[in-house]
Design a protein around this motif. Sequence first.
Motif, PDB file in Angstrom:
ATOM      1  N   ASN C 126      28.182 -36.646  -7.146  1.00  0.00           N
ATOM      2  CA  ASN C 126      27.164 -36.178  -8.096  1.00  0.00           C
ATOM      3  C   ASN C 126      25.758 -36.544  -7.619  1.00  0.00           C
ATOM      4  OD1 ASN C 126      27.885 -38.850  -8.510  1.00  0.00           O
ATOM      5  ND2 ASN C 126      27.308 -38.854 -10.668  1.00  0.00           N
ATOM      6  N   LYS C 151      28.163 -30.764 -17.326  1.00  0.00           N
ATOM      7  CA  LYS C 151      29.416 -31.400 -16.900  1.00  0.00           C
ATOM      8  C   LYS C 151      30.602 -30.432 -16.858  1.00  0.00           C
ATOM      9  CE  LYS C 151      32.170 -35.509 -17.486  1.00  0.00           C
ATOM     10  NZ  LYS C 151      32.001 -36.925 -17.795  1.00  0.00           N
ATOM     11  N   GLN C 177      31.221 -41.324 -12.833  1.00  0.00           N
ATOM     12  CA  GLN C 177      31.300 -40.354 -13.912  1.00  0.00           C
ATOM     13  C   GLN C 177      32.699 -40.420 -14.512  1.00  0.00           C
ATOM     14  OE1 GLN C 177      29.418 -37.809 -15.347  1.00  0.00           O
ATOM     15  NE2 GLN C 177      27.613 -38.750 -14.415  1.00  0.00           N
TER      16      GLN C 177
END
Lengths: 286, 286, 286, 286
Positions: C126, C151, C177
């Motif tokens: 990410n 997301k 995450q």
Amino acid sequence: MSENNVNAFLLFTCPDKNGIVAKITHFIYETGGNIIDLDEHVNQNQQFFSLRIAWNMSNSTIPASQLHEAFEPIAQAFNAHWRIEFSNQKQRVAIFVSKYDHCLQEILWRYNMSEYDIEIPLIVSNHPDLKPIADAAGIPYHVFPITKETKAEQETKEIALLREHNIDLVVLARYMQVLSSNFIREFKNKIINIHHSFLPGFVGGNPYKQAYERGVKMIGATSHFVTEDLDEGPIIEQDIMRITHKDTIKDLIRKGRDLERIVLARALGYKAEHRIIVDGTRTIVF
Amino acid sequence: MSENNVNAFLLFTCPDKNGIVAKITHFIYETGGNIIDLDEHVNQNQQFFSLRIAWNMSNSTIPASQLHEAFEPIAQAFNAHWRIEFSNQKQRVAIFVSKYDHCLQEILWRYNMSEYDIEIPLIVSNHPDLKPIADAAGIPYHVFPITKETKAEQETKEIALLREHNIDLVVLARYMQVLSSNFIREFKNKIINIHHSFLPGFVGGNPYKQAYERGVKMIGATSHFVTEDLDEGPIIEQDIMRITHKDTIKDLIRKGRDLERIVLARALGYKAEHRIIVDGTRTIVF
Amino acid sequence: MSENNVNAFLLFTCPDKNGIVAKITHFIYETGGNIIDLDEHVNQNQQFFSLRIAWNMSNSTIPASQLHEAFEPIAQAFNAHWRIEFSNQKQRVAIFVSKYDHCLQEILWRYNMSEYDIEIPLIVSNHPDLKPIADAAGIPYHVFPITKETKAEQETKEIALLREHNIDLVVLARYMQVLSSNFIREFKNKIINIHHSFLPGFVGGNPYKQAYERGVKMIGATSHFVTEDLDEGPIIEQDIMRITHKDTIKDLIRKGRDLERIVLARALGYKAEHRIIVDGTRTIVF
Amino acid sequence: MSENNVNAFLLFTCPDKNGIVAKITHFIYETGGNIIDLDEHVNQNQQFFSLRIAWNMSNSTIPASQLHEAFEPIAQAFNAHWRIEFSNQKQRVAIFVSKYDHCLQEILWRYNMSEYDIEIPLIVSNHPDLKPIADAAGIPYHVFPITKETKAEQETKEIALLREHNIDLVVLARYMQVLSSNFIREFKNKIINIHHSFLPGFVGGNPYKQAYERGVKMIGATSHFVTEDLDEGPIIEQDIMRITHKDTIKDLIRKGRDLERIVLARALGYKAEHRIIVDGTRTIVF
């Protein structure tokens, strides 16, 4: 050990400041002490100073009995928590047990080997089962059966007994009763327990069953001071052991005994050697 | 780190006597130092005193450059071996390698993570193979091929190179050449090696093969200072790993790499943090 | 490795019954396989049978491609969960990272050393930070920045990418995450995470801070399969490291990196060697 | 345990060949056995096959007494070394001690806890010192004082005593006498010793002193079968413990006791569970 060969142990914490070690070691030098071991650390985030010194008093210019008073002004100047212990004033330890003997046996074996510089004047239990072991060791064994109804009353008697024998430390060697808040407050930071898990994992009952069900790859044991929050007291020592999928809950119990024995034995050793300072929810073990 | 925030590290040994710590810590106090960490011990059998102190010089009343001279009289009074190091004078480390990269990679990774407060101005090898790794790290890589005939000559060049770069420490990161006595004497107590066994077991060549054939249940690795007696120098750090009958020699070599990496990395860390005193055939690691 | 030198790995569980091993090993014998390693165990409390066999197919009388079909009747007879893997069909592994590089570096280093018999066709992140490491290793690096809003959409793209590359295993190498339930269901028992505590202690965020505040004497790391319950998935591997009161939270983070690296690396190794069976909330690691 | 609930243990080695496991497990299936645990491995370099199987005979179609004869043809076909043991035929173990009690106490404690499925019909010593411990455990204690002159004669008596009691295993629990070649040959691969070092380091006398002088950072203990070459027999189990420069030789002796106890106890446990095969100078411990 005659007073001529006494060692003194200072355990000392305070807010950090320049010159603390200089002041303290100068005091020891001035009074004829010879430092054997000194370990000091400043937690720089919290500006918190902690220190353990062991020194020999063979050539001391003041008697042990006057050391506290002589040292007091230094401690006050630094706003310190502190204590001084002496090697010829053995800590008096009461062992509490129920039916499991492994932790008791381990402690008594080391006690007989003179690994611990302590006295064990009595063993307390809520069951008669381990009396033969106490008898073989020549240590009085006091039984206080506990029920919900009798607990308060029995604890009162236990406290009286401990007071009468000037007990400095209570070791719960797999004692299967939760002590009341009253008892714990009476012996604040003076009760050591062994919990059969790697805390904070698996608090409460049946930790090996919990460990089995969670599928951990290692089991542990934790020795800690007892506080009013169950299994939440300051941790003194921990250790672990590898397990596999072939181990049943029964295997965990068997293997865990070795951990419980060794972890409690080490914790007691640190206490016997005056190595532990309780610092809030944590311990400093020098 | 500006001089205003320099830490000093004293490493000090001498015959035991009363008042050593008092004298030293008074000196630090007087010169405006604030002690962060102090660890002292007296070996009572040998009446041998050893000490490490780390202190902060932010408020020092004398500059770091004058500290040695100022401290000298105290050291002389106690007939001490001692040194003072400073956090802003980074140790300059040369890494020696051959063809195996694992120890080099481990050190460079930690170096990049700033785990070590050191400089690595150069890497030396008898083979060109690991040059790409040095290039990627931006560190000059010097190749000195060694044959029986050229060894003396090549070592002379290596020594000159190390001198030119003011190297404080040589780390043999699986360097597959035995250094000559001449080289070792030039860098006495300044060469760290990693040997792939739990010394004193399995000295010399092929320790994993030796371990396999002896049927040990654990393999080990040992980091030590290099002396003229092969694999006999003072040990800094050791660790072990469990093996079984299912492991081949090839498995031992593979598993052992993890040990070699971690043990050498720790030894270098202790050196970087000024924690090591060589005491005859042994080390004191504070 | 040519098909002539392929190894097969059977992982097999079922309710216990007489004759299972005899039946299976007879099948292997009959088809020309030569068993290299066999580990079997019956959990007697639950009458649960588990087995791993590795055998060589050099002289196999049937091709690998027909082995599943040939074995199917035996598995059905015992009502088994099972799979057969082959050494020449390398598992395809995607590494997910954020900004910390230590676990990624460790895996790539072992991958380059051929410690793992796997393929790593891609790295997902990410953040762009670790792209240089991926580039140096010659592995495509895909960045999917994640916000609360994006997301779901980004995960959909990630899943598509993983499908496109026939990914068998996702390794979260300190990927910061939380994956959605949707993602996790798509890769059930195919996502390995490293959590920086000794689970079940210190679930959730900042485990080193939690560990520091609780005052534990050892920190740990745990690698586990990812399930929809955060940090509750079946544990594959754990290890611990001793700490003291001198360690700050920053020290725990630094020391913990070594644990995270090694524990995740071992877990991936077990997966690569076809050693893991998920059994409800637990794993069997042969 | 009635014969109806007997477990059998096969330990089996031979040159590798296809179909060994199939043949053996078919035999067990055919005779009504239910396999509980099976661990097999082929050392591929040496084409050497090794196997341990534990199975339950509750529904066996042949009595335990006929199992050897029934299995013999299979073993011959593969040119195997093998033995079958039964859970209801407890190994008969003689403990040999001198003056140190820690290993003896540890074994007796575990014996009382039923951790070992063995019989200890007698304890032998060259000193009377530990008789009270034997008495407390209710085990006959035989004293054979040994001098250079009487050694041969006394060992002859010891061997006769062991024969008379059908002793299967001799455990040297810090027995401070070197056994003669004659004695060792009489009990080939049936004598277990505990040596207080991490072998092959520090063979011979005073290993803790040797360890102290060499300056190792960890001490160890090793349990091994006794052969005619002192401290050279096949190793069963080893473990280590970290030490520091603060530890004196006396500390090493004290700390080492814990290692000696646990390592010998584990080795005896492996033997009691029929897990050990001696393979030349090495052991296979399943």
